[in-house]
Design an enzyme around this catalytic site. Structure first.
Site, mmCIF file in Angstrom:
data_model
loop_
_atom_site.group_PDB
_atom_site.id
_atom_site.type_symbol
_atom_site.label_atom_id
_atom_site.label_comp_id
_atom_site.label_asym_id
_atom_site.label_seq_id
_atom_site.Cartn_x
_atom_site.Cartn_y
_atom_site.Cartn_z
ATOM 1 N N GLY A 29 0.806 -1.214 0.000
ATOM 2 C CA GLY A 29 0.000 0.000 0.000
ATOM 3 C C GLY A 29 0.839 1.265 0.000
ATOM 4 N N SER A 30 1.902 1.281 0.772
ATOM 5 C CA SER A 30 2.725 2.494 0.869
ATOM 6 C C SER A 30 3.321 2.854 -0.485
ATOM 7 C CB SER A 30 3.851 2.305 1.895
ATOM 8 O OG SER A 30 3.310 2.031 3.164
ATOM 9 N N ASN A 53 -7.955 3.763 8.683
ATOM 10 C CA ASN A 53 -7.368 2.591 9.331
ATOM 11 C C ASN A 53 -7.480 2.617 10.849
ATOM 12 O OD1 ASN A 53 -5.485 4.723 8.392
ATOM 13 N ND2 ASN A 53 -4.060 3.706 9.778
ATOM 14 N N SER A 99 -3.475 -3.277 -0.605
ATOM 15 C CA SER A 99 -2.387 -4.054 -0.014
ATOM 16 C C SER A 99 -2.906 -5.424 0.437
ATOM 17 C CB SER A 99 -1.822 -3.293 1.188
ATOM 18 O OG SER A 99 -0.831 -4.067 1.812
ATOM 19 N N HIS A 143 -1.877 -7.702 2.574
ATOM 20 C CA HIS A 143 -1.878 -8.194 3.964
ATOM 21 C C HIS A 143 -3.014 -7.640 4.805
ATOM 22 C CE1 HIS A 143 0.051 -4.891 6.438
ATOM 23 N NE2 HIS A 143 0.408 -4.474 5.240
ATOM 24 N N THR A 173 11.817 -7.669 -10.763
ATOM 25 C CA THR A 173 11.175 -8.955 -11.036
ATOM 26 C C THR A 173 9.930 -9.086 -10.175
ATOM 27 O OG1 THR A 173 13.320 -9.896 -11.541
ATOM 28 C CG2 THR A 173 11.551 -11.460 -11.055
ATOM 29 N N CYS A 209 1.623 1.872 13.096
ATOM 30 C CA CYS A 209 2.731 2.616 12.489
ATOM 31 C C CYS A 209 3.264 3.673 13.446
ATOM 32 C CB CYS A 209 2.282 3.292 11.201
ATOM 33 S SG CYS A 209 1.457 2.173 10.084
HETATM 34 C C1 LIG Z 1 -1.707 -0.576 6.021
HETATM 35 C C2 LIG Z 1 -2.059 0.663 5.317
HETATM 36 C C3 LIG Z 1 -1.191 1.247 4.382
HETATM 37 C C4 LIG Z 1 0.179 0.708 4.122
HETATM 38 O O1 LIG Z 1 0.153 -0.507 3.427
HETATM 39 P P1 LIG Z 1 1.472 -1.424 3.414
HETATM 40 O O2 LIG Z 1 1.152 -2.528 2.488
HETATM 41 O O3 LIG Z 1 1.666 -1.879 4.822
HETATM 42 O O4 LIG Z 1 2.585 -0.556 2.921
HETATM 43 C C5 LIG Z 1 -1.603 2.390 3.736
HETATM 44 N N1 LIG Z 1 -2.810 2.924 3.953
HETATM 45 C C6 LIG Z 1 -3.681 2.392 4.829
HETATM 46 C C7 LIG Z 1 -5.011 3.025 5.024
HETATM 47 C C8 LIG Z 1 -3.335 1.255 5.541
HETATM 48 O O5 LIG Z 1 -4.197 0.735 6.423
#
Ligand SMILES: *Cc1c(COP(=O)(O)O)cnc(C)c1O
Length: 395
Positions: free
Chosen positions: A70-71, A151, A199, A201, A237, A324
């Site tokens: 996500g980042s 989040n 993302s 996870h 890759t 975070c």
């Molecule tokens: C977890 C999260 C991210 C970051 O995603 P990663 O895959 O951990 O880099 C960004 N935005 C929100 C709203 C999130 O909950």
């Protein structure tokens, strides 16, 4: 009892996602860029995953770019809109005060490079006002970036309305949908979304993999230079085991979404009712427009960090503010954005429950939090001042 109630920080991988990852590592180990059969088989799997993922958000497979999470997707989306905007002399960006740090810190960097940022207030209920958004749009606005769901407090933003306003004013609209993909219905076409971050996870896929959706016609700017992977827009890759597991997890989450949300929102409301019985406590964020798995409370007169340690001793994993920022003593920027003062924001607890939570587990959480809050208050100097009338109660 062991209860994992921190699914907003990360989720446990599903069995099917683990199996897909293993299958890939054993059978599809080729490099998708290699021309021989083993490489081309891997390429097929990669494109299959792209198609399946695109379908779920109603995108075209060519509009999906795989990233490390996500980042990275957030960073690339913002860089893209900023550089494309600057070419047309547009250097103003609109966002909100309670975005994830992947957005806020990128915006800080853009500000240092000559961009101007307007952060919209998110009000007490944790939801932006679309009229205020529209009023903030200027001739030189190149991007609106507003998250789909928060989040920390789980509030869901009026994405469809935001998309409509942005389209009408011809401004690019990006949404950080990391908390929403796999949990809420998303249709990038109907909702006029130009770019979207996700993302794996956060929906029972692996860590370190995600994707960025970019509407056809937008020229994507590279964050990572190198080989010609991802149509030349994201070198390196491809993380095929991660991508195959992400695809599997997303198909599973999408298929069970209604059922999961119906169950989780029932337990969520049960938790909210139970925790509301604690005196001088308050739910953070709108009670209705929130993710089915999110409960976030503030308790006056205590420290959130201490609740977490005591909950952990009882087998409950939760969070105060966001993972975070834990370790840092600053109160959550999200809670400050919805108007909680520092002291109250410090005494906050986020429970992000999973799909399999039971009523018994919820009751155990309620009892544990009640006891812990009473115990912590019994020797809190702030609580003593409050009860002796030396300070005013806020909640
Ligand atoms: C977890 C999260 C991210 C970051 O995603 P990663 O895959 O951990 O880099 C960004 N935005 C929100 C709203 C999130 O909950």
């Amino acid at each position: 009892m062991q209860i994992y109630a921190d699914n907003a920080a990360t989720t446990k991988m599903s069995e099917a996602a683990i199996a897909a990852m293993n299958d890939c590592m054993v059978n599809w180990y080729g490099n998708p860029s290699s021309l021989y059969t083993i490489g081309q088989k891997a390429k097929e799997k990669l494109e299959e995953a792209r198609e399946e993922i695109a379908k779920i958000i109603n995108a075209d497979p060519k509009e999906i770019y795989f990233t490390s999470g996500g980042s990275e997707a957030d960073n690339q989306a913002l860089l893209t809109a900023a550089l494309n905007g600057r070419k047309k002399g547009k250097t103003h960006i609109i966002s909100s005060a309670f975005e994830h740090h992947a957005i806020l810190h990128t915006l800080n960097k853009l500000e240092k490079n000559g961009f101007e940022v307007t952060l919209l207030p998110v009000h007490e209920n944790g939801i932006i006002d679309v009229k205020e958004l529209e009023a903030a749009i200027r001739e030189d606005t190149c991007l609106v970036t507003i998250m789909t769901a928060n989040n920390e407090i789980g509030t869901i933003q009026p994405v469809t309305e935001i998309g409509e306003v942005c389209r009408r004013h011809n401004v690019a609209f990006h949404t950080d949908a990391v908390q929403a993909v796999g949990h809420l219905h998303i249709d990038v076409k109907k909702q006029n979304i130009d770019m979207l971050s996700a993302s794996a996870h956060k929906f029972h896929g692996p860590k370190g993999v995600g994707f960025l959706y970019v509407r056809k016609g937008i020229v994507l700017q590279n964050l990572i230079e190198g080989g010609a992977q991802e149509r030349g827009k994201r070198a390196g890759t491809e993380n095929l085991p991660g991508i195959m597991a992400m695809k599997t997890a997303l198909i599973e989450s999408a298929a069970n979404m209604e059922e999961n949300n119906a169950h989780m929102s029932q337990i969520r409301d049960h938790l909210i009712r139970g925790l509301s019985e604690i005196p001088h406590s308050a739910l953070n964020g709108d009670a209705k427009h929130r993710l089915a798995g999110n409960v976030n409370f503030s308790f006056e007169g205590i420290e959130g960090e201490s609740i977490l340690i005591l909950l952990d001793q009882r087998g409950i994993s939760a969070s105060s503010g966001s993972a975070c920022t834990s370790g840092a003593l600053d109160p959550s920027h999200v809670l400050l954005a919805i108007g909680r003062i520092h002291d109250v924001a410090h005494g906050s607890l986020r429970l992000s429950i999973g799909e399999n939570i039971t009523v018994e587990e919820a009751n155990y959480i309620i009892e544990s939090v009640k006891e812990i809050v009473a115990y912590l208050r019994s020797f809190s100097p702030v609580w003593r001042d409050l009860t002796e009338g030396k300070r005013e109660f806020i909640l």
